[in-house]
Write an enzyme that holds these catalytic residues in place. Sequence first.
Site, PDB file in Angstrom:
ATOM      1  CG  ASP A 158       5.229  -3.243  -5.114  1.00 54.91           C
ATOM      2  OD1 ASP A 158       5.841  -4.306  -5.294  1.00 54.91           O
ATOM      3  OD2 ASP A 158       5.773  -2.225  -4.637  1.00 54.91           O
ATOM      4  CG  ASN A 159       7.502  -0.528  -7.941  1.00 54.51           C
ATOM      5  OD1 ASN A 159       6.748   0.124  -7.232  1.00 54.51           O
ATOM      6  ND2 ASN A 159       8.720  -0.864  -7.544  1.00 54.51           N
ATOM      7  CG  ASP A 165       6.783   3.630  -7.719  1.00 56.70           C
ATOM      8  OD1 ASP A 165       6.443   4.797  -7.532  1.00 56.70           O
ATOM      9  OD2 ASP A 165       6.260   2.660  -7.147  1.00 56.70           O
ATOM     10  N   GLY A 209       2.638   3.834   1.390  1.00 55.25           N
ATOM     11  CA  GLY A 209       3.197   4.101   2.702  1.00 55.25           C
ATOM     12  C   GLY A 209       3.693   5.517   2.878  1.00 55.25           C
ATOM     13  N   GLY A 263       0.812  -1.208   0.000  1.00 60.40           N
ATOM     14  CA  GLY A 263       0.000   0.000   0.000  1.00 60.40           C
ATOM     15  C   GLY A 263       0.846   1.259   0.000  1.00 60.40           C
TER      16      GLY A 263
END
Length: 493
Positions: free
Chosen positions: A248-249, A258, A88, A86
């Site tokens: 997640d990227n 990212d 952060g 998530g």
Amino acid sequence: MKLAFDNTYARLPDRFYARVSPARVRAPRVVKVNRALAAELGLDADQLASAEGAEVLAGNALPEGAEPIALAYAGHQFGSFVGQLGDGRAILLGEVVGKDGRRRDIQLKGAGRTPFSRGGDGRAALGPVLREYVVSEAMAALGVPTTRALAAVTTGEPVYREEVLPGAVLTRVAASHLRVGTFQFFAARDDREALSTLASYALSRHYPEAMGSGNDALALLDRVIEAQASLVARWLGVGFVHGVMNTDNTSISGETLDYGPCAFLDEYDPAKKFSSIDRGGRYAFGNQPRIAQWNMARLAEALLPLLADDEQEAVRLATERVQGFAPLFVAAHGRVLRAKLGLEREEEGDLALAADLLERLASNGVDYTVFFRRLCAAAADPVADADVASLFAEPGAYRDWAEAWRRRLAREDAARGDDGTRARAMRLVNPAFIPRNHRIEALIQAAVLREDFAPFETFVRALERPYDDQPELAHLSEPPLPDERVQATFCGT
């Protein structure tokens, strides 16, 4: 300050995100506003650059219509699954629809702790913020799909890493911040309802032309695989190494997402890695297509419950699509390489010709960007071959290849016209300027140690026109000297 927000993601069920406000900072100061992007979004750049704008861009004040949230997602990090990651240290303010009709997220990166911070401080240091601003805007100018940088501000507060560093916040703009890991988050919880909602939402937001098939998940998987194959082919075309291709990227929209330990090749080397945390070379330059396909397999796994009611049929459909990544990538990369070599028509031996060249570049330690830029001149006039050959430790390695290349050029039809036309077309795909790693490090040091942002401003200006020669800024296109070489980059978290 008012932005025309229309926040569709914040209207999804609460388990998709956490509602959280940015943390205040002591003394925000605007470093840079991307005026061209602001205009695209219908925003007032002067207002963004003002003291009031600094308060908004740092998170001290919320613009009217904002609904700040931190997105939930999971992800495979270096091959190991983490069920809850998530946002952060990033907070999505909301979505705006620009003058072009495109919907975009506006997010503050480095805006403080969220429920997903996992013990982190939720802050960003100035160096990584400047790196992401420079590289993401350079990628946009190079024609590579990417998130964008709207603004960078300093916070007037320190952040504590291995050393004490000045804090900063990046305002990032993206088609969305949906990732493969967003789907993995709900798949790991066996939340089929959320998966179905998310698949339909992502398809309607990013690939509306694919709606109506009756199987949103399958249509989405098809489009994301196509987008990722094209994206990675473009990365390779400009020598980009993402550095941390975790799921997640990996963006659902097909944008580069990212810019942590990213870098660009100097000399061509498919095994080259820069990320300090990629000890095994998992995300090395030449591994990126394979990893992208692996990431697409993880997306397909997450979507399995939606692909078909029969599990075996779902697996078959998923396998078929994931296996289709390789030919899609090969075709996309082939188009990239043909354009770089000045080839308009497709022939069977083109990929072998390109592969032979890349092997010669690698064995001779030839700078990737400089070579292709000089090749443009050689396409116009064979006299320039001597200049190109001088880049090679063994000049004959180029001359042997160039003979085959010129025979291939001779077979092109007359549609392109004279060699000058070909050279001009090649200059539109072979940049003179890339975000050289040593230049980025130098501008970061100037900003962090001396609060001197002039090198940052100059480099950003040069990278806005990467395909133009810009003689007055030519020194910024030069490869590093031996003592300037950057061997490792860091994620900045």
